[in-house]
Design a protein around this motif. Structure first.
Motif, PDB file in Angstrom:
ATOM      1  N   ALA A   1     -13.058 -14.953   9.129  1.00  0.00           N
ATOM      2  CA  ALA A   1     -13.062 -15.818  10.308  1.00  0.00           C
ATOM      3  C   ALA A   1     -12.797 -15.037  11.594  1.00  0.00           C
ATOM      4  O   ALA A   1     -13.272 -15.415  12.664  1.00  0.00           O
ATOM      5  CB  ALA A   1     -12.032 -16.945  10.145  1.00  0.00           C
ATOM      6  N   ALA A   2     -12.037 -13.965  11.488  1.00  0.00           N
ATOM      7  CA  ALA A   2     -11.754 -13.144  12.677  1.00  0.00           C
ATOM      8  C   ALA A   2     -12.803 -12.055  12.883  1.00  0.00           C
ATOM      9  O   ALA A   2     -12.866 -11.449  13.952  1.00  0.00           O
ATOM     10  CB  ALA A   2     -10.374 -12.504  12.564  1.00  0.00           C
ATOM     11  N   GLY A   3     -13.600 -11.780  11.852  1.00  0.00           N
ATOM     12  CA  GLY A   3     -14.615 -10.749  11.973  1.00  0.00           C
ATOM     13  C   GLY A   3     -14.043  -9.351  12.006  1.00  0.00           C
ATOM     14  O   GLY A   3     -14.473  -8.495  12.774  1.00  0.00           O
ATOM     15  N   GLU A   4     -13.028  -9.095  11.166  1.00  0.00           N
ATOM     16  CA  GLU A   4     -12.344  -7.803  11.174  1.00  0.00           C
ATOM     17  C   GLU A   4     -11.921  -7.467   9.749  1.00  0.00           C
ATOM     18  O   GLU A   4     -11.329  -8.305   9.057  1.00  0.00           O
ATOM     19  CB  GLU A   4     -11.106  -7.871  12.061  1.00  0.00           C
ATOM     20  N   ASP A   5     -12.233  -6.264   9.302  1.00  0.00           N
ATOM     21  CA  ASP A   5     -11.730  -5.816   8.001  1.00  0.00           C
ATOM     22  C   ASP A   5     -10.280  -5.384   8.180  1.00  0.00           C
ATOM     23  O   ASP A   5      -9.988  -4.330   8.743  1.00  0.00           O
ATOM     24  CB  ASP A   5     -12.575  -4.646   7.484  1.00  0.00           C
ATOM     25  N   LEU A   6      -9.381  -6.236   7.718  1.00  0.00           N
ATOM     26  CA  LEU A   6      -7.950  -5.994   7.889  1.00  0.00           C
ATOM     27  C   LEU A   6      -7.301  -5.489   6.610  1.00  0.00           C
ATOM     28  O   LEU A   6      -6.072  -5.521   6.478  1.00  0.00           O
ATOM     29  CB  LEU A   6      -7.253  -7.282   8.337  1.00  0.00           C
ATOM     30  N   SER A   7      -8.093  -5.003   5.681  1.00  0.00           N
ATOM     31  CA  SER A   7      -7.541  -4.570   4.400  1.00  0.00           C
ATOM     32  C   SER A   7      -6.493  -3.478   4.586  1.00  0.00           C
ATOM     33  O   SER A   7      -5.502  -3.421   3.851  1.00  0.00           O
ATOM     34  CB  SER A   7      -8.649  -4.095   3.464  1.00  0.00           C
ATOM     35  N   TRP A   8      -6.686  -2.612   5.588  1.00  0.00           N
ATOM     36  CA  TRP A   8      -5.699  -1.563   5.863  1.00  0.00           C
ATOM     37  C   TRP A   8      -4.341  -2.169   6.207  1.00  0.00           C
ATOM     38  O   TRP A   8      -3.296  -1.643   5.804  1.00  0.00           O
ATOM     39  CB  TRP A   8      -6.183  -0.668   7.009  1.00  0.00           C
ATOM     40  N   PHE A   9      -4.380  -3.277   6.962  1.00  0.00           N
ATOM     41  CA  PHE A   9      -3.126  -3.908   7.380  1.00  0.00           C
ATOM     42  C   PHE A   9      -2.472  -4.644   6.222  1.00  0.00           C
ATOM     43  O   PHE A   9      -1.265  -4.529   6.009  1.00  0.00           O
ATOM     44  CB  PHE A   9      -3.384  -4.875   8.532  1.00  0.00           C
ATOM     45  N   TRP A  10      -3.255  -5.415   5.472  1.00  0.00           N
ATOM     46  CA  TRP A  10      -2.676  -6.154   4.333  1.00  0.00           C
ATOM     47  C   TRP A  10      -2.002  -5.177   3.373  1.00  0.00           C
ATOM     48  O   TRP A  10      -0.909  -5.457   2.853  1.00  0.00           O
ATOM     49  CB  TRP A  10      -3.743  -6.941   3.603  1.00  0.00           C
ATOM     50  N   ASN A  11      -2.649  -4.056   3.142  1.00  0.00           N
ATOM     51  CA  ASN A  11      -2.111  -3.090   2.186  1.00  0.00           C
ATOM     52  C   ASN A  11      -0.787  -2.511   2.677  1.00  0.00           C
ATOM     53  O   ASN A  11       0.223  -2.545   1.968  1.00  0.00           O
ATOM     54  CB  ASN A  11      -3.119  -1.965   1.956  1.00  0.00           C
ATOM     55  N   GLU A  12      -0.768  -1.975   3.896  1.00  0.00           N
ATOM     56  CA  GLU A  12       0.445  -1.300   4.357  1.00  0.00           C
ATOM     57  C   GLU A  12       1.584  -2.264   4.632  1.00  0.00           C
ATOM     58  O   GLU A  12       2.745  -1.946   4.407  1.00  0.00           O
ATOM     59  CB  GLU A  12       0.155  -0.455   5.599  1.00  0.00           C
ATOM     60  N   TRP A  13       1.269  -3.449   5.100  1.00  0.00           N
ATOM     61  CA  TRP A  13       2.332  -4.363   5.541  1.00  0.00           C
ATOM     62  C   TRP A  13       2.903  -5.193   4.391  1.00  0.00           C
ATOM     63  O   TRP A  13       4.103  -5.456   4.350  1.00  0.00           O
ATOM     64  CB  TRP A  13       1.796  -5.285   6.631  1.00  0.00           C
ATOM     65  N   PHE A  14       2.066  -5.589   3.450  1.00  0.00           N
ATOM     66  CA  PHE A  14       2.504  -6.518   2.411  1.00  0.00           C
ATOM     67  C   PHE A  14       2.781  -5.858   1.062  1.00  0.00           C
ATOM     68  O   PHE A  14       3.540  -6.408   0.262  1.00  0.00           O
ATOM     69  CB  PHE A  14       1.465  -7.629   2.230  1.00  0.00           C
ATOM     70  N   PHE A  15       2.181  -4.705   0.800  1.00  0.00           N
ATOM     71  CA  PHE A  15       2.297  -4.103  -0.527  1.00  0.00           C
ATOM     72  C   PHE A  15       3.141  -2.840  -0.562  1.00  0.00           C
ATOM     73  O   PHE A  15       3.398  -2.314  -1.636  1.00  0.00           O
ATOM     74  CB  PHE A  15       0.902  -3.782  -1.072  1.00  0.00           C
ATOM     75  N   THR A  16       3.549  -2.335   0.581  1.00  0.00           N
ATOM     76  CA  THR A  16       4.306  -1.085   0.617  1.00  0.00           C
ATOM     77  C   THR A  16       5.573  -1.258   1.453  1.00  0.00           C
ATOM     78  O   THR A  16       5.787  -2.298   2.085  1.00  0.00           O
ATOM     79  CB  THR A  16       3.483   0.058   1.246  1.00  0.00           C
ATOM     80  N   THR A  17       6.379  -0.223   1.452  1.00  0.00           N
ATOM     81  CA  THR A  17       7.538  -0.162   2.359  1.00  0.00           C
ATOM     82  C   THR A  17       7.353   0.983   3.351  1.00  0.00           C
ATOM     83  O   THR A  17       8.312   1.573   3.838  1.00  0.00           O
ATOM     84  CB  THR A  17       8.852   0.035   1.574  1.00  0.00           C
ATOM     85  N   TRP A  18       6.103   1.297   3.630  1.00  0.00           N
ATOM     86  CA  TRP A  18       5.810   2.325   4.628  1.00  0.00           C
ATOM     87  C   TRP A  18       6.459   1.976   5.967  1.00  0.00           C
ATOM     88  O   TRP A  18       6.661   0.800   6.293  1.00  0.00           O
ATOM     89  CB  TRP A  18       4.303   2.464   4.818  1.00  0.00           C
ATOM     90  N   LYS A  19       6.708   3.021   6.752  1.00  0.00           N
ATOM     91  CA  LYS A  19       7.367   2.862   8.041  1.00  0.00           C
ATOM     92  C   LYS A  19       6.427   3.283   9.170  1.00  0.00           C
ATOM     93  O   LYS A  19       5.426   3.968   8.939  1.00  0.00           O
ATOM     94  CB  LYS A  19       8.652   3.682   8.086  1.00  0.00           C
ATOM     95  N   LEU A  20       6.778   2.883  10.375  1.00  0.00           N
ATOM     96  CA  LEU A  20       6.007   3.236  11.566  1.00  0.00           C
ATOM     97  C   LEU A  20       6.820   4.169  12.441  1.00  0.00           C
ATOM     98  O   LEU A  20       7.962   3.872  12.787  1.00  0.00           O
ATOM     99  CB  LEU A  20       5.643   1.977  12.359  1.00  0.00           C
TER     100      LEU A  20
ATOM    101  N   LYS B   1      -4.941   6.957   2.406  1.00  0.00           N
ATOM    102  CA  LYS B   1      -4.153   5.894   1.781  1.00  0.00           C
ATOM    103  C   LYS B   1      -4.183   4.613   2.618  1.00  0.00           C
ATOM    104  O   LYS B   1      -4.180   3.509   2.080  1.00  0.00           O
ATOM    105  CB  LYS B   1      -2.709   6.356   1.596  1.00  0.00           C
ATOM    106  N   VAL B   2      -4.177   4.774   3.942  1.00  0.00           N
ATOM    107  CA  VAL B   2      -4.169   3.595   4.820  1.00  0.00           C
ATOM    108  C   VAL B   2      -5.518   2.887   4.776  1.00  0.00           C
ATOM    109  O   VAL B   2      -5.593   1.681   4.534  1.00  0.00           O
ATOM    110  CB  VAL B   2      -3.819   3.997   6.260  1.00  0.00           C
ATOM    111  N   PHE B   3      -6.575   3.644   4.990  1.00  0.00           N
ATOM    112  CA  PHE B   3      -7.912   3.052   5.080  1.00  0.00           C
ATOM    113  C   PHE B   3      -8.638   3.216   3.740  1.00  0.00           C
ATOM    114  O   PHE B   3      -9.612   3.952   3.616  1.00  0.00           O
ATOM    115  CB  PHE B   3      -8.688   3.698   6.231  1.00  0.00           C
ATOM    116  N   ASN B   4      -8.105   2.511   2.751  1.00  0.00           N
ATOM    117  CA  ASN B   4      -8.602   2.595   1.376  1.00  0.00           C
ATOM    118  C   ASN B   4      -9.714   1.565   1.182  1.00  0.00           C
ATOM    119  O   ASN B   4      -9.478   0.361   1.327  1.00  0.00           O
ATOM    120  CB  ASN B   4      -7.445   2.325   0.409  1.00  0.00           C
TER     121      ASN B   4
END
Length: 867
Positions: A540-559, A35-38
């Motif tokens: 621009a940063a050279g990093e696939d951050l899709s995992w972060f955008w998904n968990e941080w902006f679209f969910t209420t997942w916790k750490l 789910k994280v690394f979709n």
């Protein structure tokens, strides 16, 4: 916009009602790397309008609206009347058969949609009085040299003009002339309005003319109604505007004043010229000048003429009560601008608005050097009735703000000149793209302004209780849908923290700053979507951050990251250590772990987020040469871990013979001994702290045997009572903002237990089940005993006592009421006892420190103060 979110419950140092309790209903492990690394996070490919790299495409377009506004301010009727001439350019590839405009004064009508959807309990965006809204007298459309009366309809805060012939594509224009007027509300949902001071009214005018809605390649016409929380989405253009007002008023506005010699006296012009050359604040008009009649033309009315280029909006303010000071702004490209502040006599003072221009200058110079150069000729801070609201080149801030809170609101509102004034995102849909980005800028800025004068180091582990509460909503939610109590977290704090984590933990400052500046440069004076931001940062940063955008902006997942175990190959610590980590919740983030060995060696290990691609448990080899005595995850508390109790591992058992009773006795002896504590018949403690730049005061009173009172107020909000707690025998009352909070049995037991200044005296005789944890814990680097007090099923207090000093250094409350509190700086008071003079906790999702200022022991306190 500044969000005054002071409704968070503050009880006995930040107790959180209905706080987070780990969900045990779900069987098995919560974490799922799939789910994280979709790989399918991005919904579509780039196109000719917005390319896949996050930049405007080869055929990107946006429409344009240029305004010529001419209005009169009637100070007797508190009214505006005038005309708006709008030149609208259709750069789209579409012919437009109708146009949409915003008429947002209609929010103040009694029959407005905003009024119908406002809670009866009140709130920042509720109307307090009503007006007739925008009174449209006539509308004319001029196209191809022909002027006709418009066919239009008003629907709440929107106005549609139906064209006889469509406005053709690719740069065709038309003009709209609107004759209108409105009564100025005294309270304009904290975005505009008027304030009566001893020297006259202060008028703050915004949303003061009909404005074009945006037509874009994403949604076509953007016509969400104005309900209060959702802010604005506007086209860019030039604003030529004139305001006629009584000659005794001083008027300030967005852009450049074109006729200064017609409205200023020679004395004012001379002082203003001096300010434009000075890095120190220069007084233009002081309190002694307010009543002087030779500082303005000797005629009834004058007209102020302004021009603001390439802006999305303009606002202005007027008053004869204004004091006025200014200073030069030095921009990195060599240009200069003017920082200025206008405020009433009541707001004057070095702890108040007399430092405002210093704050304006400092904020804009820092932002310009760090991110993108300020684009307006003047930056004006206005003191008035509005708590905090932003417009191009001018902001409105509360006249009662002082010291740190004035810096905080000034810095915040001027940060908005980058988001959304320069980068024109859709605030009506995506509050986080301006409020969250701006809050991030504010935090970077505050750390360095005046050598960190107002900087408070964040503790994101404490903030986690607020950001990830049961009421949490995804950041990617329309602001009018987000519940009022969570808007501050979803729109401001959580997106700002997300950017900080990317900058500090994932990308590093150099890569993040380059990517973020690329986003600003690409989308300056354009209309980006969230996907444009995500793609730009990735590329621009050279990093696939899709995992972060998904968990941080679209969910209420916790750490919840924890240390599961530490072992040694063949049981030999000299061969290194095998450290096993676990990810217990749904979110994944990088790991930082501080390790200390028995031989004194220390090291910090950083592991990337990719360790969690293999699952929720990860073991790595650490090259130790002796036994590990402590390992701590996230030692600087930079991540919002909802369960930091499993972040540390000492591997050390409690010494033989130690019991819960012996630990409590050591603590009682360390603070004065049981006999002295029992002699305390009454005790009062007064403390102060700071939250969001505002001073918060806490008064706690205790009277033997079972009376307790605590009240937390915010002086700058007319001594607003945020929280009130009363215990009088079996009567227990908790109020937030005068609203009674229902308590279950567990909550009542927690409050009863915490309402005693020295509850350790009563734990054994109170019949509570006590248990000493079998291993030593690590609290801020110190070894500590953990004593758990079970008040009832599912209700527990966990106290941590320093092994070295015996003092209580931390308390965690779990149940229907949750809190985390740390104690330090124990000092002696009358009676020969010691109490902590520093209490660390979290308020409004931010780290807060309460410092004790005054104490009174056995002062003869009567029962009357506990009613």
């Amino acid at each position: 916009m500044k969000l005054y979110n002071l409704t968070l419950c503050i009880l006995l140092c930040a107790i959180t009602f209905k706080g987070y309790a780990q969900n045990t209903d779900q069987p098995g492990v919560k974490y799922d790397q799939h789910k994280v690394f979709n790989p399918n996070f991005y919904p579509e490919k780039g196109n000719a309008f917005r390319n896949a790299g996050g930049a405007p495409g080869s055929k990107y377009w946006q429409n344009r609206a240029d305004y010529k506004l001419n209005v009169t301010l009637d100070t007797l009727k508190h009214r505006i009347d005038g005309t708006a001439l709008i030149t609208y350019t259709n750069n789209s590839p579409d012919a437009l058969g109708f146009l949409w405009l915003q008429v947002e004064q209609n929010i103040y009508r009694e029959d407005s949609r905003a009024e119908a959807t406002s809670p009866i309990t009140g709130g920042r965006f509720n109307n307090r009085t009503y007006t007739k809204g925008d009174e449209i007298k006539a509308i004319f459309v001029t196209k191809n040299g022909k002027t006709e009366k418009a066919d239009y309809i008003v629907t709440d805060t929107r106005l549609q003009i139906k064209l006889k012939d469509s406005l053709r594509a690719d740069g065709n224009k038309l003009q709209i002339r609107i004759e209108y007027g409105f009564d100025i509300p005294q309270y304009g949902t904290d975005r505009m309005g008027r304030l009566l001071t001893k020297n006259g009214w202060i008028y703050e005018l915004a949303q003061w003319y009909p404005r074009m809605e945006v037509y874009d390649d994403v949604s076509g016409w953007n016509t969400l109604p104005y309900l209060g929380a959702g802010e604005f989405y506007l086209e860019y253009g030039n604003f030529d505007y004139s305001v006629t007002a009584p000659a005794s008023l001083l008027l300030v506005g967005s852009g450049e004043l074109l006729n200064p010699t017609e409205v200023y006296s020679p004395t004012i012009l001379k002082r203003l010229a001096e300010a434009r050359k000075s890095d120190k604040t220069v007084m233009i008009k002081d309190s002694a000048d307010i009543l002087r009649k030779d500082d303005y033309p000797k005629k009834p009315n004058i007209t102020w003429h302004f021009l603001c280029k390439n802006a999305r909006d303009v606002a202005w303010a007027a008053s004869k009560a204004f004091i006025w000071d200014a200073a030069r702004i030095n921009l990195p490209g060599g240009k200069k601008a003017l920082a200025q502040s206008v405020y009433p006599v009541e707001s004057k003072g070095k702890q108040s608005w007399s430092r405002s221009t210093e704050y304006v200058k400092g904020a804009i110079e820092l932002y310009s050097n760090q991110w993108f150069e300020y684009t307006y000729p003047v930056a004006t801070n206005v003191a008035g009735t509005v708590g905090g609201m932003e417009y191009p080149g001018i902001v409105f801030c509360g006249s009662e703000n002082k010291a740190g809170e004035l810096w905080e609101v000034t810095n915040h509102e001027f940060g908005h000149n980058w988001f959304p004034m320069i980068v024109g995102s859709n605030e009506r849909k995506y509050a986080w793209m301006d409020e969250g980005f701006n809050t991030f800028l504010n935090n970077v800025d505050t750390k360095v302004f005046n050598n960190g004068e107002f900087y408070v180091k964040p503790d994101q582990q404490k903030a986690a209780l607020q950001l990830f509460s049961p009421e949490a909503e995804p950041i990617m939610t329309i602001p009018d849908v987000i519940q009022a109590d969570y808007l501050g977290a979803a729109a401001y704090e959580k997106p700002a923290l997300g950017l900080a984590i990317l900058r500090e933990q994932v990308l590093g400052e150099q890569r993040f700053d380059y990517a973020f500046k690329t986003y600003i440069k690409r989308w300056a004076f354009k209309h980006p979507t969230p996907w444009d931001f995500f793609h730009t940062m990735d590329n621009a940063a050279g990093e696939d951050l899709s995992w972060f955008w998904n968990e941080w902006f679209f969910t209420t997942w916790k750490l919840d990251q924890g240390i599961k175990d530490i072992t040694y190959p063949d049981g030999d610590a000299s061969k290194g250590a095998l450290i096993t980590l676990e990810n217990l919740e749904e979110m994944a983030l990088p790991v930082t772990i501080l390790i200390k060995e028995e031989n004194g060696k220390t090291a910090t290990v950083k592991l990337p987020v990719e360790i969690w691609q293999r699952g929720g448990v990860w073991t790595f080899h650490y090259k130790s040469t002796s036994k590990i005595v402590s390992a701590v995850l996230d030692p600087d508390h930079l991540l919002p871990d909802i369960n930091p109790e499993n972040n540390s591992f000492s591997g050390l058992p409690v010494p033989a013979g130690a019991t819960a009773a012996s630990v409590l006795k050591t603590y009682i002896d360390a603070i004065g001994g049981a006999e002295k504590l029992k002699n305390i018949k009454d005790l009062q403690i007064s403390s102060t702290g700071t939250v969001q730049g505002s001073e918060v005061q806490m008064v706690s009173r205790y009277r033997s045997p079972d009376m307790f009172f605590q009240q937390i107020t915010v002086p700058s909000y007319n001594n607003l009572v945020v929280a009130h707690v009363l215990v009088n025998g079996e009567r227990i009352s908790v109020q937030q903002l005068s609203r009674e909070i229902p308590l279950d049995d567990g909550g009542k037991k927690i409050i009863k237990a915490k309402s005693r200044p020295f509850p350790e005296l009563d734990y054994e005789k109170g019949g509570y089940a006590m248990e000493l944890d079998s291993t030593l814990k690590i609290v801020n680097g110190d070894l500590a005993y953990e004593v758990d007090i079970n008040l009832a099923e599912g209700t527990q207090i966990r106290n941590f006592y320093s092994q070295k000093t015996g003092l209580k250094i931390k308390q965690v409350v779990e149940g229907s009421i949750n809190s985390v509190t740390e104690f330090a700086d124990y000092e002696g008071i009358n009676g020969g006892i010691r109490i902590p003079f520093l209490i660390k906790t979290t308020l409004l999702g931010q780290a807060a420190e309460f410092k004790v200022k005054e104490t009174a022991v056995n002062s003869g306190m009567t029962a009357g103060v506990f009613q």
